[in-house]
Write an enzyme that holds these catalytic residues in place. Sequence first.
Site, PDB file in Angstrom:
ATOM      1  NE  ARG A 238       5.688  87.499  20.595  1.00 51.08           N
ATOM      2  CZ  ARG A 238       4.567  87.822  21.247  1.00 51.08           C
ATOM      3  NH1 ARG A 238       4.062  87.003  22.145  1.00 51.08           N
ATOM      4  NH2 ARG A 238       3.943  88.966  21.007  1.00 51.08           N
ATOM      5  CD  GLU A 267       3.170  81.010  18.216  1.00 45.08           C
ATOM      6  OE1 GLU A 267       2.362  81.938  18.001  1.00 45.08           O
ATOM      7  OE2 GLU A 267       3.757  80.868  19.292  1.00 45.08           O
ATOM      8  CG  HIS A 286       0.465  83.011  20.954  1.00 44.90           C
ATOM      9  ND1 HIS A 286       1.570  83.407  20.251  1.00 44.90           N
ATOM     10  CD2 HIS A 286       0.308  83.952  21.931  1.00 44.90           C
ATOM     11  CE1 HIS A 286       2.051  84.530  20.758  1.00 44.90           C
ATOM     12  NE2 HIS A 286       1.289  84.880  21.793  1.00 44.90           N
TER      13      HIS A 286
HETATM   14  C1  DGY Z   1       0.874  89.704  23.070  1.00 46.42           C
HETATM   15  O1  DGY Z   1       0.033  90.583  23.302  1.00 46.42           O
HETATM   16  O2  DGY Z   1       1.991  89.941  22.649  1.00 46.42           O
HETATM   17  C2  DGY Z   1       0.452  88.343  23.340  1.00 46.42           C
HETATM   18  O3  DGY Z   1       1.306  87.385  22.859  1.00 46.42           O
HETATM   19  C3  DGY Z   1      -0.923  88.245  22.768  1.00 46.42           C
HETATM   20  O4  DGY Z   1      -1.489  87.110  22.594  1.00 46.42           O
END
Ligand code: DGY
Length: 323
Positions: A238, A267, A286
């Site tokens: 993240r 984002e 992402h």
């Molecule tokens: C998640 O599943 O949390 C990933 O970041 C998906 O893209």
Amino acid sequence: MKPKVFIAKPIPQEVEDFIAEHCDYKIWKGNGPIPESELWKEIADVEGIMTPKGMITEDFLGHAPKLKVVSNIAVGYDGFDIEAMKARNVIGTHTPYVLDDSVADLVFGLILATSRRIVEFNQYVKEGKWNHHLDSQEFFGKDVHHATLGIIGLGRIGEKVVRRAKLGFGMNVLYHNRSRKLELEEEYGVLYRDMNALLEESDFVVVMLPLTEATYHAIGQEQFKSMKRDAVFINCSRGQVVDEVALIAALENKEILAAGLDVFEIEPVLNNNPLLKMDNVITLPHIGSCTEDTRFDMAMKAAENLVAGVTGQTPPNIVKELQ
Ligand code: DGY
């Protein structure tokens, strides 16, 4: 009567058919995320919702008084207001396991692309600049094989990274985690380090932390200063676990060599983000779990959680804070 549910993004037909067997459902098939005003209308009388990385706030829950289950089509659930969900007895689920290998593949994609400067040299060739033999140091990259990889946050995805690093690239692997992973230490010879030692010793630093209050900006100025000056930094978890201003400064001041980023503090990333202008930074939108098979598996797992939650069964993947 079947329970009413709402699906907030398009999903594969087979998954939709599975939901249709058990639920009376509506689905958002518009381009991009559903506008908030539409969403409030759609969730007013549903018992379940399936959503991609949903922001499940007090406000959201207030618009869905009959809600029993939120099925997140993602493994990360940092958008859940856990206390608000607890207060309303709303179950929250996510999609662990099925995306671990795909994200680990992308981590390695970024490790290889940054260290061997793949994106930069792809441009170089395509722009017709390859007009002499490559015998110059200006094309040198950094070896991945047998280098030292440090993983901060050794969860399910981190374990998959360890397998690739050890079995595929013969790397020396260090990790830092809240708890020791003795089985992994035994099986793969990975070594536990405190944060500072890991940062000082690693050629590649991979952060795989979930976003929580405790991990917000866990990697900042102090951590970048502790890294080797030729360290490569990778983040596929993240964006907000990293202080992006500190990352930009570390790159600008050449405190680290390069970065591979699938995630950002904001984002979609803002067009004026300085990271977008740096040749030694690879930026992705992402896409860690973004393969056809994995996204199918995530949607099916989320559907199973949703159906279980609205039909009186216990969903298999309730997030740990709500169990
Ligand atoms: C998640 O599943 O949390 C990933 O970041 C998906 O893209």
